[in-house]
Design a protein around this motif. Structure first.
Motif, PDB file in Angstrom:
ATOM      1  N   GLU A  30     -42.330   4.871  -0.421  1.00  0.00           N
ATOM      2  CA  GLU A  30     -41.335   4.076   0.288  1.00  0.00           C
ATOM      3  C   GLU A  30     -40.862   4.810   1.548  1.00  0.00           C
ATOM      4  N   GLY A  31     -40.815   4.144   2.655  1.00  0.00           N
ATOM      5  CA  GLY A  31     -40.321   4.752   3.904  1.00  0.00           C
ATOM      6  C   GLY A  31     -41.416   5.331   4.778  1.00  0.00           C
ATOM      7  N   ASP A  32     -42.628   5.530   4.238  1.00  0.00           N
ATOM      8  CA  ASP A  32     -43.730   6.060   5.070  1.00  0.00           C
ATOM      9  C   ASP A  32     -43.965   5.132   6.264  1.00  0.00           C
ATOM     10  N   ARG A  33     -44.179   5.754   7.439  1.00  0.00           N
ATOM     11  CA  ARG A  33     -44.483   4.933   8.621  1.00  0.00           C
ATOM     12  C   ARG A  33     -45.912   5.235   9.064  1.00  0.00           C
ATOM     13  N   ILE A  34     -46.664   4.199   9.349  1.00  0.00           N
ATOM     14  CA  ILE A  34     -48.081   4.359   9.703  1.00  0.00           C
ATOM     15  C   ILE A  34     -48.331   3.690  11.058  1.00  0.00           C
ATOM     16  N   GLU A  35     -48.855   4.487  12.005  1.00  0.00           N
ATOM     17  CA  GLU A  35     -49.281   3.905  13.295  1.00  0.00           C
ATOM     18  C   GLU A  35     -50.765   3.593  13.134  1.00  0.00           C
ATOM     19  N   HIS A  36     -51.147   2.355  13.299  1.00  0.00           N
ATOM     20  CA  HIS A  36     -52.541   1.979  13.062  1.00  0.00           C
ATOM     21  C   HIS A  36     -53.369   2.269  14.316  1.00  0.00           C
ATOM     22  N   ALA A  37     -54.345   3.146  14.137  1.00  0.00           N
ATOM     23  CA  ALA A  37     -55.087   3.649  15.287  1.00  0.00           C
ATOM     24  C   ALA A  37     -55.950   2.618  16.013  1.00  0.00           C
ATOM     25  N   PRO A 116     -54.892 -13.835  26.452  1.00  0.00           N
ATOM     26  CA  PRO A 116     -56.030 -12.931  26.247  1.00  0.00           C
ATOM     27  C   PRO A 116     -55.968 -11.768  27.244  1.00  0.00           C
ATOM     28  N   GLY A 117     -56.404 -10.605  26.789  1.00  0.00           N
ATOM     29  CA  GLY A 117     -56.344  -9.399  27.630  1.00  0.00           C
ATOM     30  C   GLY A 117     -55.196  -8.487  27.225  1.00  0.00           C
ATOM     31  N   THR A 118     -54.251  -9.009  26.451  1.00  0.00           N
ATOM     32  CA  THR A 118     -53.119  -8.184  26.010  1.00  0.00           C
ATOM     33  C   THR A 118     -53.599  -7.175  24.963  1.00  0.00           C
ATOM     34  N   GLU A 119     -53.233  -5.895  25.158  1.00  0.00           N
ATOM     35  CA  GLU A 119     -53.592  -4.861  24.167  1.00  0.00           C
ATOM     36  C   GLU A 119     -52.468  -4.740  23.153  1.00  0.00           C
ATOM     37  N   LEU A 120     -52.856  -4.605  21.887  1.00  0.00           N
ATOM     38  CA  LEU A 120     -51.861  -4.536  20.809  1.00  0.00           C
ATOM     39  C   LEU A 120     -51.688  -3.117  20.297  1.00  0.00           C
ATOM     40  N   ARG A 121     -50.457  -2.798  19.898  1.00  0.00           N
ATOM     41  CA  ARG A 121     -50.183  -1.588  19.105  1.00  0.00           C
ATOM     42  C   ARG A 121     -49.485  -2.055  17.846  1.00  0.00           C
ATOM     43  N   VAL A 122     -49.952  -1.558  16.710  1.00  0.00           N
ATOM     44  CA  VAL A 122     -49.441  -2.067  15.440  1.00  0.00           C
ATOM     45  C   VAL A 122     -48.976  -0.907  14.573  1.00  0.00           C
ATOM     46  N   SER A 123     -47.814  -1.064  13.953  1.00  0.00           N
ATOM     47  CA  SER A 123     -47.336  -0.038  13.015  1.00  0.00           C
ATOM     48  C   SER A 123     -46.769  -0.719  11.772  1.00  0.00           C
ATOM     49  N   VAL A 141     -47.860  -3.005  -3.501  1.00  0.00           N
ATOM     50  CA  VAL A 141     -47.200  -2.377  -2.345  1.00  0.00           C
ATOM     51  C   VAL A 141     -46.786  -3.457  -1.349  1.00  0.00           C
ATOM     52  N   THR A 142     -45.580  -3.308  -0.811  1.00  0.00           N
ATOM     53  CA  THR A 142     -45.114  -4.195   0.271  1.00  0.00           C
ATOM     54  C   THR A 142     -44.880  -3.359   1.523  1.00  0.00           C
ATOM     55  N   TRP A 143     -45.441  -3.799   2.624  1.00  0.00           N
ATOM     56  CA  TRP A 143     -45.267  -3.131   3.924  1.00  0.00           C
ATOM     57  C   TRP A 143     -44.590  -4.090   4.901  1.00  0.00           C
ATOM     58  N   GLU A 144     -43.831  -3.486   5.820  1.00  0.00           N
ATOM     59  CA  GLU A 144     -43.312  -4.267   6.944  1.00  0.00           C
ATOM     60  C   GLU A 144     -44.163  -3.885   8.150  1.00  0.00           C
ATOM     61  N   THR A 145     -44.723  -4.864   8.822  1.00  0.00           N
ATOM     62  CA  THR A 145     -45.644  -4.587   9.933  1.00  0.00           C
ATOM     63  C   THR A 145     -45.133  -5.254  11.212  1.00  0.00           C
ATOM     64  N   GLU A 146     -45.314  -4.529  12.325  1.00  0.00           N
ATOM     65  CA  GLU A 146     -44.914  -5.098  13.620  1.00  0.00           C
ATOM     66  C   GLU A 146     -46.037  -4.891  14.632  1.00  0.00           C
ATOM     67  N   GLY A 147     -46.373  -5.957  15.355  1.00  0.00           N
ATOM     68  CA  GLY A 147     -47.354  -5.859  16.431  1.00  0.00           C
ATOM     69  C   GLY A 147     -46.640  -5.979  17.763  1.00  0.00           C
ATOM     70  N   LYS A 148     -46.953  -5.050  18.686  1.00  0.00           N
ATOM     71  CA  LYS A 148     -46.291  -5.038  19.996  1.00  0.00           C
ATOM     72  C   LYS A 148     -47.322  -5.129  21.108  1.00  0.00           C
ATOM     73  N   ASP A 149     -46.868  -5.541  22.266  1.00  0.00           N
ATOM     74  CA  ASP A 149     -47.660  -5.445  23.478  1.00  0.00           C
ATOM     75  C   ASP A 149     -47.690  -3.958  23.835  1.00  0.00           C
ATOM     76  N   ALA A 150     -48.896  -3.347  23.852  1.00  0.00           N
ATOM     77  CA  ALA A 150     -49.002  -1.889  24.047  1.00  0.00           C
ATOM     78  C   ALA A 150     -48.443  -1.459  25.400  1.00  0.00           C
ATOM     79  N   GLU A 151     -48.541  -2.309  26.404  1.00  0.00           N
ATOM     80  CA  GLU A 151     -48.122  -1.923  27.747  1.00  0.00           C
ATOM     81  C   GLU A 151     -46.602  -1.987  27.903  1.00  0.00           C
ATOM     82  N   THR A 152     -46.004  -3.065  27.423  1.00  0.00           N
ATOM     83  CA  THR A 152     -44.566  -3.256  27.646  1.00  0.00           C
ATOM     84  C   THR A 152     -43.720  -2.792  26.466  1.00  0.00           C
ATOM     85  N   GLY A 153     -44.348  -2.672  25.293  1.00  0.00           N
ATOM     86  CA  GLY A 153     -43.593  -2.318  24.078  1.00  0.00           C
ATOM     87  C   GLY A 153     -42.849  -3.508  23.489  1.00  0.00           C
ATOM     88  N   ASP A 154     -43.024  -4.698  24.085  1.00  0.00           N
ATOM     89  CA  ASP A 154     -42.311  -5.876  23.575  1.00  0.00           C
ATOM     90  C   ASP A 154     -42.882  -6.304  22.219  1.00  0.00           C
TER      91      ASP A 154
END
Ligand SMILES: CC(C)(COP(=O)(O)OP(=O)(O)OC[C@H]1O[C@@H](n2cnc3c(N)ncnc32)[C@H](O)[C@@H]1OP(=O)(O)O)[C@@H](O)C(=O)NCCC(=O)NCCSC(=O)C[C@](C)(O)C(=O)O
Length: 355
Positions: A30-37, A116-123, A141-154
């Motif tokens: 519980e609480g582990d944070r994973i940045e998906h490469a 299209p063309g937007t790069e994603l960062r997911v954690s 296991v339950t995870w909370e996942t968030e996908g962001k625009d890699a460039e803007t962080g939105d």
């Protein structure tokens, strides 16, 4: 020595270790944070393949004039593809080891104008872990996942998902720890106070917000529900079962390794839950004037969908709220079912429907 001699090679294979992929239940706390490469860049090809094959043919995702009429500058990527493109790259870290996608809740779209063309960062963050009392060889296991625009962080999309994950060692269970890990609705409905179907089912006259609201009004003082079937069905083929998940970098063996899956309870590869869901929602959207997706909750995957199965859709209208000048908020319950009329997916969804 000739390593490629079939007999020799068989002996060697038996004696060599496999370099494993993925994580077991014990690897999550519980609480582990994973940045998906891996991440990915949203592509026009994948977007069009996903939306076309799942029968999500709403013109606003296909044509500039329709996109502009709906308030976008250009056609955005389809929200189901966006969601799957965020989830796909998480599989290698979270669920490649196997085990089934049980459900998801709190799906929220934070920005639907992504192109299209937007790069994603997911954690992801591990929200909870629990013992499965019915399957001691798995944990939940339950995870909370968030996908962001890699460039803007939105933030673009976020959700909580729950999987069964294989344990390294099965445990003895007392059946006490494994209540629904996400606090979601793990109740199948059995034992509900009122499980008698209403005597009447009402179909809205059209696809606009007013049609859904009027149908709910008509049902209000009667033993009736607003609920209907959608005509289209989609038979699961190789593109649906293997191509779509791989295109989102989803490495779960369930969808593309027939050799391994032949020995599993399904006896075959199974459709990625997001594909099954997208088909069900595509059927539903074909009977509504959707303006925007707001979110989904209490999504459950009830049984396997394998190649050759046909996915149909059923919708119940739960609520209609007059929230905007041009659109109102409608809450739906969608159920996908197969050719044997067995539910395979269910979930609630809120969407803005044009006035
Ligand atoms: C899994 C099967 C065999 C179990 O079927 P069952 O009827 O025997 O069991 P159940 O009672 O429905 O659930 C088993 C356990 O899970 C729990 N549970 C159940 N749902 C939830 C939930 N939402 N949140 C939290 N917990 C949940 C439930 O409480 C129970 O706990 P217990 O073992 O302690 O009694 C059956 O339901 C089934 O076949 N479902 C279909 C699974 C499927 O096909 N999923 C989509 C494809 S796999 C996939 O997409 C892969 C992916 C995305 O790529 C990737 O994760 O990597």
């Amino acid at each position: 020595m000739d390593y490629t001699d079939t007999e020799t090679f068989g002996t060697i294979l038996d004696r060599t270790a496999t370099r494993e992929k993925g994580n077991c239940f014990e690897d999550f706390s519980e609480g582990d944070r994973i940045e998906h490469a891996p991440g990915l860049t949203l592509s026009n090809y994948a977007n069009e393949l996903w939306a076309s094959q799942t029968l999500n043919h709403d013109p606003m995702y296909w044509r500039t004039d329709a996109a502009r009429a709906a308030g976008f500058e250009e056609p955005p990527v389809h929200p189901d593809y966006l969601l799957a493109a965020v989830m796909g790259p998480t599989v290698e870290d979270l669920s490649e080891k196997g085990g089934y996608f049980l459900g998801r809740t709190n799906v929220r779209y934070h920005d639907q104008s992504v192109t299209p063309g937007t790069e994603l960062r997911v954690s992801s963050t591990v929200e909870s872990t629990a013992t499965s009392s019915s399957r001691p060889e798995y944990g939940i296991v339950t995870w909370e996942t968030e996908g962001k625009d890699a460039e803007t962080g939105d933030p673009l999309v976020s959700y909580e998902r729950t999987n069964m994950i294989p344990r390294r060692e099965p445990v003895a269970t007392d059946g006490g720890e494994s209540a629904a890990a996400d606090g979601g609705d793990a109740d199948s409905g059995e034992g509900d106070a009122d499980d008698t179907p209403p005597s009447e089912f009402i179909t809205p006259d059209g696809d606009r917000f007013g049609d859904f609201a009027a149908a709910l009004d008509a049902a209000a003082d009667r033993d009736a529900a607003v609920a209907y079937r959608h005509e289209r069905g989609r038979t699961m083929d190789d593109v649906m079962v293997a191509t779509l998940p791989l295109m989102t970098l989803n490495t779960a063996k369930q969808h593309h390794n027939v050799d391994v899956m032949a020995d599993s309870p399904s006896g075959d590869i199974v459709a990625y839950g997001d594909v099954t869901r997208s088909v069900a929602l595509g059927h539903a959207r074909s009977d509504e004037a959707t303006y925007r997706e707001l979110g989904c909750d209490d999504e459950r995957f009830h049984t396997f969908v394998t190649p050759g199965d046909t996915v149909y859709g059923f919708t119940r209208v739960v609520d209609a709220e007059d929230t905007h000048d041009h659109a109102g908020t409608v809450t739906f319950e969608h159920i996908a079912f197969n050719q044997h009329d067995e539910p395979v997916y269910s979930g609630t969804r809120r969407a803005l429907i044009q006035q």
